[in-house]
Design a protein around this motif. Structure first.
Motif, PDB file in Angstrom:
ATOM      1  N   ASN A 121      10.110  14.278  24.665  1.00 54.57           N
ATOM      2  CA  ASN A 121      10.094  14.817  26.026  1.00 54.57           C
ATOM      3  C   ASN A 121       9.948  16.331  26.019  1.00 54.57           C
ATOM      4  O   ASN A 121       9.199  16.915  26.795  1.00 54.57           O
ATOM      5  CB  ASN A 121      11.383  14.420  26.757  1.00 54.57           C
ATOM      6  CG  ASN A 121      11.377  12.961  27.142  1.00 54.57           C
ATOM      7  OD1 ASN A 121      10.326  12.347  27.163  1.00 54.57           O
ATOM      8  ND2 ASN A 121      12.547  12.422  27.449  1.00 54.57           N
ATOM      9  N   ILE A 123       6.702  18.231  27.652  1.00 55.83           N
ATOM     10  CA  ILE A 123       6.883  19.145  28.787  1.00 55.83           C
ATOM     11  C   ILE A 123       6.343  20.532  28.447  1.00 55.83           C
ATOM     12  O   ILE A 123       5.709  21.193  29.270  1.00 55.83           O
ATOM     13  CB  ILE A 123       8.372  19.236  29.190  1.00 55.83           C
ATOM     14  CG1 ILE A 123       8.848  17.894  29.763  1.00 55.83           C
ATOM     15  CG2 ILE A 123       8.590  20.354  30.195  1.00 55.83           C
ATOM     16  CD1 ILE A 123       8.159  17.493  31.040  1.00 55.83           C
ATOM     17  N   ASP A 177       3.457  22.392  30.452  1.00 52.41           N
ATOM     18  CA  ASP A 177       3.722  23.717  31.025  1.00 52.41           C
ATOM     19  C   ASP A 177       2.621  24.714  30.668  1.00 52.41           C
ATOM     20  O   ASP A 177       2.304  25.615  31.450  1.00 52.41           O
ATOM     21  CB  ASP A 177       5.067  24.254  30.522  1.00 52.41           C
ATOM     22  CG  ASP A 177       6.244  23.647  31.281  1.00 52.41           C
ATOM     23  OD1 ASP A 177       6.025  23.196  32.416  1.00 52.41           O
ATOM     24  OD2 ASP A 177       7.360  23.622  30.726  1.00 52.41           O
ATOM     25  N   LEU A 225       9.270  16.141  41.754  1.00 48.05           N
ATOM     26  CA  LEU A 225      10.164  16.067  40.601  1.00 48.05           C
ATOM     27  C   LEU A 225       9.838  17.119  39.556  1.00 48.05           C
ATOM     28  O   LEU A 225      10.732  17.577  38.827  1.00 48.05           O
ATOM     29  CB  LEU A 225      10.079  14.676  39.966  1.00 48.05           C
ATOM     30  CG  LEU A 225      10.348  13.486  40.891  1.00 48.05           C
ATOM     31  CD1 LEU A 225      10.128  12.182  40.129  1.00 48.05           C
ATOM     32  CD2 LEU A 225      11.757  13.563  41.454  1.00 48.05           C
ATOM     33  N   TYR A 226       8.555  17.506  39.480  1.00 52.81           N
ATOM     34  CA  TYR A 226       8.137  18.451  38.434  1.00 52.81           C
ATOM     35  C   TYR A 226       6.869  19.153  38.890  1.00 52.81           C
ATOM     36  O   TYR A 226       5.996  18.563  39.535  1.00 52.81           O
ATOM     37  CB  TYR A 226       7.870  17.720  37.116  1.00 52.81           C
ATOM     38  CG  TYR A 226       7.152  18.573  36.090  1.00 52.81           C
ATOM     39  CD1 TYR A 226       7.865  19.469  35.293  1.00 52.81           C
ATOM     40  CD2 TYR A 226       5.779  18.516  35.951  1.00 52.81           C
ATOM     41  CE1 TYR A 226       7.206  20.282  34.386  1.00 52.81           C
ATOM     42  CE2 TYR A 226       5.112  19.318  35.047  1.00 52.81           C
ATOM     43  CZ  TYR A 226       5.824  20.199  34.262  1.00 52.81           C
ATOM     44  OH  TYR A 226       5.175  21.014  33.364  1.00 52.81           O
ATOM     45  N   ASN A 276       4.256  22.339  37.039  1.00 51.75           N
ATOM     46  CA  ASN A 276       4.121  23.374  36.000  1.00 51.75           C
ATOM     47  C   ASN A 276       3.710  24.704  36.622  1.00 51.75           C
ATOM     48  O   ASN A 276       3.426  24.803  37.832  1.00 51.75           O
ATOM     49  CB  ASN A 276       3.161  22.918  34.893  1.00 51.75           C
ATOM     50  CG  ASN A 276       1.717  22.858  35.359  1.00 51.75           C
ATOM     51  OD1 ASN A 276       1.408  23.056  36.523  1.00 51.75           O
ATOM     52  ND2 ASN A 276       0.821  22.576  34.428  1.00 51.75           N
ATOM     53  N   LYS A 306       9.295  27.619  42.362  1.00 49.25           N
ATOM     54  CA  LYS A 306      10.165  26.576  41.798  1.00 49.25           C
ATOM     55  C   LYS A 306      11.109  25.955  42.829  1.00 49.25           C
ATOM     56  O   LYS A 306      11.680  24.889  42.595  1.00 49.25           O
ATOM     57  CB  LYS A 306      10.992  27.157  40.648  1.00 49.25           C
ATOM     58  CG  LYS A 306      10.205  27.413  39.371  1.00 49.25           C
ATOM     59  CD  LYS A 306       9.894  26.101  38.661  1.00 49.25           C
ATOM     60  CE  LYS A 306       9.224  26.344  37.315  1.00 49.25           C
ATOM     61  NZ  LYS A 306       8.903  25.051  36.642  1.00 49.25           N
ATOM     62  N   LEU A 363      11.021  22.104  43.982  1.00 50.96           N
ATOM     63  CA  LEU A 363      11.577  20.966  43.253  1.00 50.96           C
ATOM     64  C   LEU A 363      12.717  20.328  44.044  1.00 50.96           C
ATOM     65  O   LEU A 363      13.616  21.014  44.546  1.00 50.96           O
ATOM     66  CB  LEU A 363      12.081  21.402  41.876  1.00 50.96           C
ATOM     67  CG  LEU A 363      11.009  21.928  40.915  1.00 50.96           C
ATOM     68  CD1 LEU A 363      11.641  22.346  39.599  1.00 50.96           C
ATOM     69  CD2 LEU A 363       9.917  20.901  40.687  1.00 50.96           C
TER      70      LEU A 363
END
Length: 443
Positions: free
Chosen positions: A8, A12, A16, A32-33, A35, A46, A49
């Motif tokens: 993971n 990630i 990113d 949820l996410y 980049n 950010k 999120l």
């Protein structure tokens, strides 16, 4: 062998560092996410999120969300955003399903495409170039629009065999244009000055097919014309007879057709006289004839008589470079027909390329006509009901779905014309067909 890299944390980190923006949401649109590239290109941060994407749509921060469309229709959805600073961003949202078929996540990919081409400013020019660069091959009042190598091979073969009088079998799915290729062969043959007659073997009941094909003499059977009737073979003399859906021909008529091909004679019903015939026969089917032979539904000897030369027309989804030229061609036809000014937007072009086209060219033609009639504004909108989700697909059988589409189509065409006769002429069907359909759908 275990791959220690695929963890993971490493995954990630790689995401990113991607130049493409990537955002993942749950099935309700909660972010949820995201980049860094996604945040930069969408001008967000950010704090998104844990929030729902529709919050930003309702506030006007995001003008159109492919994520929400993806959730609604449960299919891949694409949109091009034209930013005020001239930047072009394409977003693609794809659904991810659980093993039970329920939507679990969406993944959205965002890419800056302005460095490749200013698609918005050049769209009209691109459309014109596409339309003129394709090979428009005249075939009577129809055209074969070919840009793909696969279709150019079909045309080359058709042109070659048109110079000889051999029987031809054309294979291909429903809607690929088998009839258009057959007509092209006729128009390029020595028989071009004579009739080209089409007989759909699946459209006429078996008990009537024999009299339609061979004709009958006076008094041959009860209910027949007292003076008798000439059959299609009579009228196809010196011309070309195109037998569409040959796989539907009853077996006892397959025997009689084989005799025509072998001996070049036929006998009308009720007659012992043999009538010489000089007609080229082109047959076509969307069935697997070899499987039909194994099931004893089609005669092997007739197959080999018909199959001197085989032309296999690939489905539209396997010749994608034909999709846009065909779309532009049909757009010109229907904007001219209805006196409407419309153009193909970039989103629609992309969706046309991504669509599966199970109905092939016929489906594309019908969809473009539908978009010309229904789309608001100057740009064609890809119809949302072509993006049915899984629940809708399981709810409707194919026949029911086609009837829904037909009813909607007739309802909207009705708005453009003052009479059913005008409608029938405009959409290319008999007046009785329109009246019957109106009664069926209570229009």
């Amino acid at each position: 062998m275990k791959n220690d890299f695929i963890t993971n944390e490493n995954m990630i980190k790689c995401i990113d560092e991607s130049n493409d923006g990537i955002m993942i949401s749950d099935a309700e649109g909660r972010i949820l996410y995201a980049n860094e590239s996604y945040l930069i290109m969408t001008k967000l941060d950010k704090t998104i999120l844990g929030h729902y994407i529709d919050e930003y749509v309702s506030k006007g921060i995001i003008t159109k969300s492919t994520c929400l469309s993806c959730i609604k229709y449960q299919r891949t959805y694409t949109h091009v955003h034209h930013e005020k600073n001239g930047v072009e961003i394409i977003t693609v949202s794809k659904p991810i399903f659980k093993t039970n078929g329920k939507l679990e996540h969406t993944i959205t990919n965002v890419r800056d495409i302005s460095s490749y081409v200013n698609l918005n400013q050049n769209l009209v020019e691109v459309n014109e170039k596409i339309a003129h660069s394709s090979n428009d091959i005249k075939c009577g009042d129809q055209e074969i629009i070919a840009n793909s190598p696969e279709m150019m091979q079909v045309i080359d073969l058709a042109k070659t065999v048109s110079k000889v009088d051999a029987s031809i079998l054309i294979l291909g799915e429903t809607g690929v244009g088998k009839d258009v290729v057959a007509r092209y062969i006729h128009k390029n043959s020595s028989r071009a000055g004579n009739r080209f007659i089409t007989l759909n073997c699946g459209a006429i009941p078996g008990e009537l097919m024999e009299s339609e094909l061979f004709g009958y003499t006076p008094g041959s059977f009860t209910g027949g014309l007292k003076e008798g009737k000439k059959g299609i073979l009579h009228y196809a003399q010196n011309g070309t007879l195109f037998l569409d859906e040959i796989g539907e021909l009853p077996q006892y008529l397959q025997v009689k057709l084989l005799r025509v091909l072998e001996n070049r004679v036929y006998s009308p019903i009720g007659s012992v006289e043999e009538v010489p015939i000089d007609t080229r026969i082109i047959a076509a089917t969307n069935q697997n004839i070899k499987e039909q032979i194994q099931k004893n539904k089609f005669r092997e000897d007739l197959y080999y008589r018909l199959n001197v030369v085989t032309i296999n027309i690939p489905p539209l989804r396997e010749r994608q470079s034909d999709i846009i030229p065909l779309a532009v061609h049909f757009l010109k036809r229907y904007t001219s027909k209805y006196g409407i000014t419309k153009k193909l937007g970039l989103d629609t072009l992309i969706q046309l390329q991504q669509y599966d086209w199970s109905g092939n060219v016929r489906e594309l033609k019908n969809m473009i006509e539908k978009m010309v009639i229904l789309s608001q504004g100057d740009t064609l909108d890809f119809p949302s009901n072509n993006n049915m989700n899984r629940k809708e697909m399981s709810k409707y059988k194919l026949k029911e779905y086609m009837e829904r589409m037909e009813k909607e189509y007739l309802f909207n065409v009705k708005k453009l014309f003052s009479s059913t006769r005008q409608m029938a002429e405009a959409i290319g069907v008999d007046h009785s067909t329109v009246v019957r359909k109106f009664k069926k759908y209570n229009l």
